[in-house]
Design a protein around this motif. Structure first.
Motif, PDB file in Angstrom:
ATOM      1  N   HIS A 398       0.823  -1.203   0.000  1.00 16.73           N
ATOM      2  CA  HIS A 398       0.000   0.000   0.000  1.00 16.73           C
ATOM      3  C   HIS A 398       0.861   1.258   0.000  1.00 16.73           C
ATOM      4  O   HIS A 398       0.410   2.323  -0.436  1.00 16.73           O
ATOM      5  CB  HIS A 398      -0.936  -0.003   1.213  1.00 16.73           C
ATOM      6  N   ASP A 399       2.094   1.159   0.490  1.00 11.22           N
ATOM      7  CA  ASP A 399       2.986   2.313   0.581  1.00 11.22           C
ATOM      8  C   ASP A 399       3.941   2.400  -0.602  1.00 11.22           C
ATOM      9  O   ASP A 399       4.872   3.199  -0.588  1.00 11.22           O
ATOM     10  CB  ASP A 399       3.795   2.248   1.878  1.00 11.22           C
ATOM     11  N   GLY A 400       3.726   1.612  -1.629  1.00  8.02           N
ATOM     12  CA  GLY A 400       4.632   1.607  -2.773  1.00  8.02           C
ATOM     13  C   GLY A 400       4.120   2.443  -3.928  1.00  8.02           C
ATOM     14  O   GLY A 400       2.911   2.634  -4.095  1.00  8.02           O
ATOM     15  N   LEU A 401       5.038   2.938  -4.739  1.00 10.39           N
ATOM     16  CA  LEU A 401       4.658   3.615  -5.972  1.00 10.39           C
ATOM     17  C   LEU A 401       4.198   2.601  -7.007  1.00 10.39           C
ATOM     18  O   LEU A 401       3.467   2.934  -7.932  1.00 10.39           O
ATOM     19  CB  LEU A 401       5.826   4.435  -6.517  1.00 10.39           C
ATOM     20  N   VAL A 402       4.687   1.374  -6.873  1.00  5.10           N
ATOM     21  CA  VAL A 402       4.233   0.255  -7.685  1.00  5.10           C
ATOM     22  C   VAL A 402       3.531  -0.718  -6.734  1.00  5.10           C
ATOM     23  O   VAL A 402       4.088  -1.100  -5.705  1.00  5.10           O
ATOM     24  CB  VAL A 402       5.405  -0.440  -8.402  1.00  5.10           C
ATOM     25  N   TYR A 403       2.307  -1.110  -7.078  1.00  7.25           N
ATOM     26  CA  TYR A 403       1.508  -1.942  -6.182  1.00  7.25           C
ATOM     27  C   TYR A 403       1.879  -3.411  -6.359  1.00  7.25           C
ATOM     28  O   TYR A 403       2.249  -3.850  -7.451  1.00  7.25           O
ATOM     29  CB  TYR A 403       0.030  -1.736  -6.471  1.00  7.25           C
ATOM     30  N   GLY A 404       1.788  -4.145  -5.281  1.00  5.46           N
ATOM     31  CA  GLY A 404       2.083  -5.566  -5.321  1.00  5.46           C
ATOM     32  C   GLY A 404       2.018  -6.148  -3.924  1.00  5.46           C
ATOM     33  O   GLY A 404       1.289  -5.644  -3.067  1.00  5.46           O
ATOM     34  N   VAL A 405       2.773  -7.221  -3.705  1.00  2.00           N
ATOM     35  CA  VAL A 405       2.865  -7.831  -2.380  1.00  2.00           C
ATOM     36  C   VAL A 405       4.337  -7.985  -2.013  1.00  2.00           C
ATOM     37  O   VAL A 405       5.180  -8.227  -2.868  1.00  2.00           O
ATOM     38  CB  VAL A 405       2.167  -9.210  -2.329  1.00  2.00           C
ATOM     39  N   TYR A 406       4.623  -7.820  -0.735  1.00  2.00           N
ATOM     40  CA  TYR A 406       5.996  -7.980  -0.272  1.00  2.00           C
ATOM     41  C   TYR A 406       6.407  -9.449  -0.226  1.00  2.00           C
ATOM     42  O   TYR A 406       7.568  -9.778  -0.485  1.00  2.00           O
ATOM     43  CB  TYR A 406       6.165  -7.350   1.113  1.00  2.00           C
ATOM     44  N   GLU A 407       5.449 -10.301   0.087  1.00  2.00           N
ATOM     45  CA  GLU A 407       5.704 -11.740   0.141  1.00  2.00           C
ATOM     46  C   GLU A 407       4.485 -12.463  -0.400  1.00  2.00           C
ATOM     47  O   GLU A 407       3.358 -11.972  -0.289  1.00  2.00           O
ATOM     48  CB  GLU A 407       5.952 -12.217   1.580  1.00  2.00           C
ATOM     49  N   LEU A 408       4.703 -13.653  -0.941  1.00  2.00           N
ATOM     50  CA  LEU A 408       3.590 -14.490  -1.366  1.00  2.00           C
ATOM     51  C   LEU A 408       3.923 -15.946  -1.043  1.00  2.00           C
ATOM     52  O   LEU A 408       4.420 -16.694  -1.890  1.00  2.00           O
ATOM     53  CB  LEU A 408       3.315 -14.323  -2.872  1.00  2.00           C
ATOM     54  N   PRO A 409       3.677 -16.366   0.206  1.00  2.00           N
ATOM     55  CA  PRO A 409       3.976 -17.752   0.589  1.00  2.00           C
ATOM     56  C   PRO A 409       3.009 -18.716  -0.098  1.00  2.00           C
ATOM     57  O   PRO A 409       1.792 -18.588   0.035  1.00  2.00           O
ATOM     58  CB  PRO A 409       3.767 -17.758   2.111  1.00  2.00           C
ATOM     59  N   VAL A 410       3.574 -19.666  -0.842  1.00  2.00           N
ATOM     60  CA  VAL A 410       2.748 -20.636  -1.565  1.00  2.00           C
ATOM     61  C   VAL A 410       3.263 -22.042  -1.330  1.00  2.00           C
ATOM     62  O   VAL A 410       4.416 -22.260  -0.920  1.00  2.00           O
ATOM     63  CB  VAL A 410       2.733 -20.349  -3.088  1.00  2.00           C
ATOM     64  N   THR A 411       2.398 -22.992  -1.603  1.00  2.00           N
ATOM     65  CA  THR A 411       2.766 -24.410  -1.567  1.00  2.00           C
ATOM     66  C   THR A 411       2.001 -25.086  -2.684  1.00  2.00           C
ATOM     67  O   THR A 411       1.308 -24.462  -3.466  1.00  2.00           O
ATOM     68  CB  THR A 411       2.488 -25.025  -0.189  1.00  2.00           C
ATOM     69  N   TRP A 412       2.108 -26.435  -2.766  1.00  2.00           N
ATOM     70  CA  TRP A 412       1.415 -27.162  -3.834  1.00  2.00           C
ATOM     71  C   TRP A 412       1.266 -28.635  -3.449  1.00  2.00           C
ATOM     72  O   TRP A 412       1.870 -29.076  -2.484  1.00  2.00           O
ATOM     73  CB  TRP A 412       2.148 -27.063  -5.173  1.00  2.00           C
TER      74      TRP A 412
END
Length: 412
Positions: A398-412
């Motif tokens: 939310h505080d970035g000039l480019v939006y995204g996520v700082y982390e994305l923990p995934v599994t499978w």
């Protein structure tokens, strides 16, 4: 929210909202609801920035497209009322100006120096090596422990490796340039922090330019070095251009890979369409739709009026700052039916995620190919991909000039 006098008058104005605005709790993929209200009720209105300035905010798609193509609108960040996104970004523009914050003819002259590397023909030739990069990273991820942070394991390395190869920057230095890039794309960065990060990156690229002057190679830094040798650029100007390409070449695409993946995980019907398709047209359509739906450059396109402009019943005066809020423009129902619905089959190629006009994103062909390769490969090769934590624990930028996520923990 504050009450002020209307600019240029002594009369009290309506309350001028602060910009940027907050997204609604629980709706991290949608633009702030206040932007939708402005678009529907007062599509060209004043907002207040971090420095107290009150530029115009343009929220309707047709008005945005019109202004982005209007030669009376300037991208020159040296203009007195240019609406900078924050103190660090203002400091960066002071220390390091590149063609994206210049007007023609300087903009066109400098942009032409690097356009060839990002042509559709040249970028298409990179599709096989991009595919090899994506497959190699997935191989490593599948062979390692679970869960994994998809940002660090995949989303960030893919475009970083690609832009390093294209520019001629050693990927071994990725920790250095990624750390400094993160400083520069964070809204809360101070002027001092921004200055130090800009100088570190400029000095680094200047050393690489110097090396290419002595030993040219088949890369974009060698092309810039040749311009230095010809007297068309100083070494610092070439380095500044290298910094721009390096940051833009990995930050935006990395965020689109991670945020696009999270979006599809939250829309399993759309994920299934992408995962199960072997039609390049469907994958290309999905890329365009995710670019529209997410619009990760969510701080608006910043401009200054060169002349008085009448638009939407409002007069924007010469010298006024202008922000074109393309995130809400890309959700305009007059341009995109049912705009709040993610539909990977719609192919909204006329979106404004890459802006429009002479200043539209130089690297958009490369970003498209990278995203097409990633979206066509990751979900097919890891069909059981899923979040490894609850959705409400995902840290959004939310505080970035480019939006995204700082982390994305995934599994499978």
């Amino acid at each position: 929210m504050t009450t002020t006098s209307a600019p240029g008058t002594g009369a009290p104005s309506a309350r001028i909202p602060d910009y940027p605005m907050a997204r609604a709790t629980g709706c991290p993929f949608d633009p702030p609801p206040a932007l939708g209200t402005l678009r529907d009720e007062t599509p060209i209105s004043r907002v207040r920035l971090w420095d107290g300035s009150t530029p115009w905010l343009v929220t309707r798609y047709e008005d945005q497209r019109s202004l982005l193509a209007d030669p009376r609108i300037s991208s020159d960040s040296d203009q007195a009322h240019y609406p900078h996104t924050g103190p660090a970004q203002r400091e960066r523009r002071t220390l390091s100006r590149t063609f994206i914050t210049m007007d023609d003819p300087d903009h066109a002259r400098l942009r032409r120096m690097v356009t060839g590397a990002f042509s559709i023909k040249n970028v298409e030739s990179l599709r096989p090596p991009i595919q090899r990069i994506a497959d190699g990273l997935i191989d490593t991820m599948l062979a390692g422990p679970k869960p994994v942070d998809l940002v660090q394991a995949f989303a960030l390395p893919v475009p970083s490796l690609v832009i390093c190869e294209l520019l001629g920057v050693p990927y071994a230095d990725h920790d250095f340039f990624q750390a400094n890039s993160r400083i520069l794309v964070k809204r809360s960065t101070t002027a001092r922090q921004g200055r130090e990060a800009v100088l570190r990156l400029a000095e680094y690229l200047e050393r690489l330019i110097g090396a290419r002057l002595a030993h040219p190679a088949d890369d974009l830094l060698s092309t810039l070095a040749e311009r230095v040798r010809a007297g068309e650029l100083s070494r610092r100007e070439a380095a500044d251009m290298g910094v721009l390409l390096l940051i833009a070449g990995h930050e935006t695409t990395a965020n689109m890979i991670a945020l696009g993946t999270l979006t599809l995980l939250r829309h399993p019907d759309q994920l299934a369409l992408v995962r199960e398709s072997d039609d390049p047209r469907l994958i290309a359509s999905a890329v365009e739709e995710l670019l529209r739906y997410l619009t990760i450059t969510h701080s608006g396109r910043r401009r200054v009026a060169r002349e008085d402009i009448e638009i939407g019943g409002v007069t924007i005066r010469a010298g006024d700052g202008v922000i074109i809020a393309n995130d809400i423009g890309n959700r305009d129902p007059d341009a995109f039916p049912d705009p709040g619905r993610l539909d990977v089959t719609r192919n909204p190629r006329h979106h404004l995620a890459f802006a429009f006009g002479v200043h539209q994103c130089l690297g958009q062909p490369l970003a498209r190919v990278e995203l097409q390769v990633v979206y066509a490969t990751l979900y097919r090769r890891v069909p059981g991909l899923r979040l490894a934590v609850d959705f409400d624990r995902i840290p959004f930028k939310h505080d970035g000039l480019v939006y995204g996520v700082y982390e994305l923990p995934v599994t499978w």
